[in-house]
Structures are given as C-alpha cells and as structure tokens.
Scaffold this motif. Structure first.
Motif, PDB file in Angstrom:
ATOM      1  N   GLY A  18      12.079   2.037   5.325  1.00 44.14           N
ATOM      2  CA  GLY A  18      11.210   1.157   4.707  1.00 44.14           C
ATOM      3  C   GLY A  18      10.195   1.817   3.824  1.00 44.14           C
ATOM      4  N   ARG A  19       9.337   1.045   3.121  1.00 41.97           N
ATOM      5  CA  ARG A  19       8.637   1.698   1.961  1.00 41.97           C
ATOM      6  C   ARG A  19       7.256   0.845   1.670  1.00 41.97           C
ATOM      7  N   PHE A  20       6.040   1.413   1.329  1.00 41.29           N
ATOM      8  CA  PHE A  20       5.134   0.774   0.750  1.00 41.29           C
ATOM      9  C   PHE A  20       4.988   1.207  -0.742  1.00 41.29           C
ATOM     10  N   ALA A  21       4.937   0.269  -1.687  1.00 44.14           N
ATOM     11  CA  ALA A  21       4.819   0.786  -3.114  1.00 44.14           C
ATOM     12  C   ALA A  21       3.645   0.037  -3.963  1.00 44.14           C
ATOM     13  N   PRO A  22       2.346   0.746  -3.502  1.00 39.06           N
ATOM     14  CA  PRO A  22       1.350   0.269  -4.370  1.00 39.06           C
ATOM     15  C   PRO A  22       1.339   0.767  -5.807  1.00 39.06           C
ATOM     16  N   SER A  23       0.664  -0.220  -6.600  1.00 37.58           N
ATOM     17  CA  SER A  23       0.480   0.257  -8.018  1.00 37.58           C
ATOM     18  C   SER A  23      -0.967   0.911  -7.901  1.00 37.58           C
ATOM     19  N   PRO A  24      -1.270   1.881  -8.430  1.00 33.78           N
ATOM     20  CA  PRO A  24      -2.544   2.362  -8.623  1.00 33.78           C
ATOM     21  C   PRO A  24      -3.715   1.845  -9.323  1.00 33.78           C
ATOM     22  N   ILE A  54       4.247   5.412  -5.469  1.00 31.70           N
ATOM     23  CA  ILE A  54       3.151   5.067  -6.316  1.00 31.70           C
ATOM     24  C   ILE A  54       3.869   4.599  -7.615  1.00 31.70           C
ATOM     25  N   GLU A  55       3.660   3.071  -7.845  1.00 27.28           N
ATOM     26  CA  GLU A  55       3.895   2.600  -8.854  1.00 27.28           C
ATOM     27  C   GLU A  55       3.008   2.541 -10.149  1.00 27.28           C
ATOM     28  N   ASP A  56       3.335   3.757 -10.830  1.00 28.59           N
ATOM     29  CA  ASP A  56       2.072   3.883 -11.969  1.00 28.59           C
ATOM     30  C   ASP A  56       2.730   3.754 -13.456  1.00 28.59           C
ATOM     31  N   ALA A 188      10.950  -1.216 -17.097  1.00 33.48           N
ATOM     32  CA  ALA A 188      10.284  -2.598 -16.605  1.00 33.48           C
ATOM     33  C   ALA A 188      10.406  -2.239 -15.140  1.00 33.48           C
ATOM     34  N   TYR A 189       9.548  -2.791 -14.439  1.00 34.71           N
ATOM     35  CA  TYR A 189       9.374  -2.860 -12.993  1.00 34.71           C
ATOM     36  C   TYR A 189      10.582  -3.324 -12.361  1.00 34.71           C
ATOM     37  N   GLN A 190      11.184  -4.208 -12.824  1.00 39.24           N
ATOM     38  CA  GLN A 190      12.377  -4.977 -12.164  1.00 39.24           C
ATOM     39  C   GLN A 190      13.493  -3.830 -11.998  1.00 39.24           C
ATOM     40  N   ALA A 192      12.865  -0.237 -12.247  1.00 37.25           N
ATOM     41  CA  ALA A 192      12.463   0.825 -11.470  1.00 37.25           C
ATOM     42  C   ALA A 192      12.414   0.659 -10.175  1.00 37.25           C
ATOM     43  N   VAL A 193      11.910  -0.478  -9.635  1.00 38.20           N
ATOM     44  CA  VAL A 193      12.126  -0.710  -8.026  1.00 38.20           C
ATOM     45  C   VAL A 193      13.511  -0.653  -7.520  1.00 38.20           C
ATOM     46  N   ILE A 194      14.529  -1.243  -8.197  1.00 39.33           N
ATOM     47  CA  ILE A 194      15.617  -1.165  -7.499  1.00 39.33           C
ATOM     48  C   ILE A 194      16.391   0.356  -7.419  1.00 39.33           C
ATOM     49  N   VAL A 206       9.499  -4.750   2.777  1.00 39.67           N
ATOM     50  CA  VAL A 206       8.699  -5.806   3.162  1.00 39.67           C
ATOM     51  C   VAL A 206       7.524  -5.721   2.226  1.00 39.67           C
ATOM     52  N   ARG A 207       7.210  -6.868   1.637  1.00 38.33           N
ATOM     53  CA  ARG A 207       6.050  -6.888   0.498  1.00 38.33           C
ATOM     54  C   ARG A 207       5.572  -8.301   0.522  1.00 38.33           C
ATOM     55  N   GLY A 208       4.482  -8.388  -0.512  1.00 39.58           N
ATOM     56  CA  GLY A 208       3.979  -9.771  -0.282  1.00 39.58           C
ATOM     57  C   GLY A 208       5.031 -10.780  -1.380  1.00 39.58           C
ATOM     58  N   ASP A 210       4.256 -12.702  -3.628  1.00 41.49           N
ATOM     59  CA  ASP A 210       4.051 -12.831  -5.112  1.00 41.49           C
ATOM     60  C   ASP A 210       5.182 -12.279  -5.670  1.00 41.49           C
ATOM     61  N   LEU A 211       5.996 -11.362  -4.929  1.00 45.36           N
ATOM     62  CA  LEU A 211       7.392 -10.907  -5.433  1.00 45.36           C
ATOM     63  C   LEU A 211       8.565 -11.545  -5.005  1.00 45.36           C
ATOM     64  N   LEU A 212       8.412 -12.717  -4.309  1.00 47.04           N
ATOM     65  CA  LEU A 212       9.767 -13.353  -3.953  1.00 47.04           C
ATOM     66  C   LEU A 212      10.499 -13.624  -5.148  1.00 47.04           C
ATOM     67  N   PRO A 327       1.884  -8.988 -15.914  1.00 42.81           N
ATOM     68  CA  PRO A 327       2.797  -8.808 -17.219  1.00 42.81           C
ATOM     69  C   PRO A 327       3.861  -8.030 -16.810  1.00 42.81           C
ATOM     70  N   ARG A 328       3.990  -7.267 -15.698  1.00 41.31           N
ATOM     71  CA  ARG A 328       5.248  -6.305 -15.588  1.00 41.31           C
ATOM     72  C   ARG A 328       6.204  -7.209 -15.079  1.00 41.31           C
ATOM     73  N   ARG A 329       5.846  -8.541 -14.655  1.00 44.30           N
ATOM     74  CA  ARG A 329       7.240  -9.222 -14.084  1.00 44.30           C
ATOM     75  C   ARG A 329       7.526 -10.358 -14.630  1.00 44.30           C
ATOM     76  N   GLN A 330       6.828 -10.470 -16.104  1.00 37.69           N
ATOM     77  CA  GLN A 330       7.231 -11.447 -16.967  1.00 37.69           C
ATOM     78  C   GLN A 330       8.862 -11.357 -17.326  1.00 37.69           C
TER      79      GLN A 330
HETATM   80  N1  GLU Z   1       3.996  -2.334  -7.073  1.00 35.12           N
HETATM   81  C1  GLU Z   1       4.130  -3.643  -6.569  1.00 35.12           C
HETATM   82  C2  GLU Z   1       2.633  -4.210  -6.220  1.00 35.12           C
HETATM   83  O1  GLU Z   1       1.829  -3.358  -6.197  1.00 35.12           O
HETATM   84  C3  GLU Z   1       4.717  -3.685  -5.310  1.00 35.12           C
HETATM   85  C4  GLU Z   1       6.461  -3.739  -5.656  1.00 35.12           C
HETATM   86  C5  GLU Z   1       7.195  -3.851  -4.536  1.00 35.12           C
HETATM   87  O2  GLU Z   1       6.703  -3.913  -3.220  1.00 35.12           O
HETATM   88  O3  GLU Z   1       8.499  -4.040  -4.842  1.00 35.12           O
HETATM   89  O4  GLU Z   1       2.554  -5.482  -6.370  1.00 35.12           O
END
Ligand code: GLU
Length: 331
Positions: A18-24, A54-56, A188-190, A192-194, A206-208, A210-212, A327-330
């Motif tokens: 698993g992972r946690f991927a916060p944006s700083p 770290i998603e920077d 783009a985020y979409q 990079a993340v995959i 496992v994440r929020g 808002d990314l569904l 805006p990263r997810r538009q």
């Molecule tokens: N970096 C994203 C955020 O902080 C999370 C990305 C993900 O978990 O896929 O909202």
C-alpha cells in the motif's frame, strides 16, 4: 461499447503493498491524517508494506518545508513507512517512457485548446469540463499544441471499490479525452500516479473519495499501458461544518503532533472502527496496535463526504466546495 476493466479479483495478503501519497501543499490536517491512517491500517492488518510518495509535480502548489513537516508528523503519529520515499519530481523519465508508449500507439494527440476555449463545454460530474474533441482529429490550422490528451473513445470502466461498492464510468460521456501532458510542461497527475504505483508494485490504493472519479481515468491508462490495476478503496472525505473538504484553502488546522492519541481515536471513529473506551487513556503504541489488529474495512461508511467533530474548523470560509476541483485532476 465494451466493459474493459473488471477489477474484482482476490489478492494474496502476503504480497500486499500500500502507499500514502500526499502532495506537499502544507502540513497534514485531519483529512489527510484519515487517509494516512486508513491506508496504513489496511496494509499493516495483513502484514503488508506501506510506502510513502511525495506528489510534488504541481510546483506552484508546493510549499517549502511541507515534505519535512509531513514526514515529521507521520513519525509522531507512529505511521512508519517502508523503504525509501519516492518523490515525483525525480521521476520524469519514467513518466516520459509511459507517455512515449502511448504516443507510439497513437493513443494521445496534441491539443491547442486553452481552458477558456473549452469553458463552454458540458460539465462533468466532478465540476470540470468535458473535452469537446476539438483537436482529436488534428490541430486546427495555425494552432500550436499546448498539451497532450489521451483518447477515451467509448471506453467504459467498471470496478469494485472496497468501500464505495461497484463503480461504472463511461469516460466518453463523463470525462472526455483527458490531459496526460500539461500545458505547463508537466506530466499530469493521472499518468504519474499509475506509473508510480506500478513501479512500486502497489497492490492496494486506499485514499480519499475525492479521487473516486479519477479512478476511471487511471484504469483507462493502466489498460493502455498493460498495467495490472491495483484494488481500490476510497475513504469518505472529511468535510467541515460548511460541507467543505478540509484543505489549505478552507483553513483546515494542522493536526497536533503533541496529542497523536486523540487524533488517532477521532480518525478511527470517523472510519467506523469502534475503539473501546479504555483506549482514551492509552499510549499511542497501544492505540495503533489495537487498530492494526482490529481493522475492519467493511465498517467504513460508504459515503463520499462525512463530517467529523474534532479538529474541524467551524468557521466557513469562502472556500472550496467538496468536489474534485483540483486543477491537476481536470480533464
Ligand atoms: N497526491 C494526492 C493528494 O494529496 C493523492 C493521490 C493518490 O492517493 O492517488 O490528494
């Protein structure tokens, strides 16, 4: 139309990553702590690994010192990650390789449209605009490419979310061809993340929630790149009394590293776990160990947004609605 992405298979827990991927973009607030704790517990409950990324990529949104502050807070909360931290700004080569693969297969096309030019298009469920297809068959005469988009055609994505249940998205109707290389020269985020999740062998995201509605785009890219999708679990997003997602813009308070036990218990209750009263006076290690042992993902309420009383600022701000407006997810 075809159902291309069935993602329901069981997975062997011994191989869980698993992972946690916060944006700083600032210090951890209660909403990001919930995502960290949810992903941590899901991994540790089955003896799995838990990584930190770290998603920077979105430089203008990054705040100096935020990465260090997030690391320190995670350590204070007993959220110990495995291995080296991955930082997206160091990963451009991997994103380029994936992008070139899409290019070689003619899955992407250059697009000259500015945000203003697509502002009149239909509105997607997440509030962004559905791309009307202007440059899909070639750049209009005299225009130059700003960004690159991936074709979605009539792709339908279906998957079973471990918290939110069965999901189905028709990308053509709900998203449109979406950006994988941005006008500012960033991947783009979409994408990079995959690429990052695949490189790290992540089995469970496992994440929020808002990314569904980003997940359909991510499953589409995984299919085009021949990547086996991870399982997904989208946790309810913490909103304040005004219904706004906790964020820097809504002035969410940073979690207090001096009182990690109280925030842990609040996060556990928010996630539908049922910590016994005696944990109120327990040490952080005892609370965390109880939570690892008793983690029950089935108890998490299948809601997109939910309010939590402690740590949530009650002053409504002119802030951000609880939608996916980053805006990263538009598209
Ligand atoms: N970096 C994203 C955020 O902080 C999370 C990305 C993900 O978990 O896929 O909202």
């Amino acid at each position: 139309m075809t159902d291309r992405n069935a993602n329901t298979g069981p997975r062997h827990s011994a191989g869980y990553i698993g992972r946690f991927a916060p944006s700083p973009t600032g210090p951890l607030h209660f909403g990001s702590l919930v995502a960290a704790i949810g992903s941590y517990l899901d991994a540790r409950h089955v003896g799995g690994r838990w990584l930190l990324r770290i998603e920077d990529l979105d430089r203008p949104r990054c705040v100096p010192g935020a990465t260090e502050s997030i690391m320190t807070t995670l350590a204070h909360f007993g959220l110990d990650w495995d291995g080296d931290i991955v930082t997206q700004s160091q990963r451009e080569e991997a994103y380029r390789a994936a992008f070139e693969h899409l290019q070689a297969n003619a899955e992407v096309f250059p697009c000259a449209c500015s945000r203003r030019e697509i502002a009149d298009s239909a509105i997607a469920p997440d509030g962004s605009r559905i791309y009307p297809g202007t440059c899909r068959n070639g750049l209009p005469q005299g225009r130059t490419a700003r960004a690159w988009r991936v074709r979605v055609d009539d792709a339908i994505v279906v998957f079973e979310d471990r918290v939110q249940g069965p999901q189905r998205e028709c990308l053509g109707d709900e998203v449109g061809d979406f950006v994988v290389f941005r006008a500012d020269g960033q991947y783009a985020y979409q994408l990079a993340v995959i690429v990052d999740d695949a490189a790290a062998g992540v089995t469970d995201v496992v994440r929020g929630a808002d990314l569904l509605n980003s997940t359909g785009r991510q499953l589409h890219l995984q299919r085009l790149l021949g990547i086996t999708p991870p399982r997904y679990a989208h946790l309810p997003v913490v909103v304040n009394a005004a219904g706004e997602k906790l964020s820097k813009q809504t002035l969410a308070a940073a979690v207090d590293p001096l009182d990690p036990g109280a925030a842990w218990l609040a996060a556990l209750r928010f996630l539908g776990q049922n910590p016994p009263d005696e944990l109120e006076t327990a040490t952080l290690a005892t609370i965390r160990d109880w939570a690892v042992r008793h983690w029950n993902i089935a108890a998490i309420p299948a809601r997109i947004h939910s309010q939590a009383s402690p740590f949530v600022p009650h002053t409504p701000t002119a802030g951000v609605p609880a939608t996916n407006d980053d805006p990263r997810r538009q598209t």
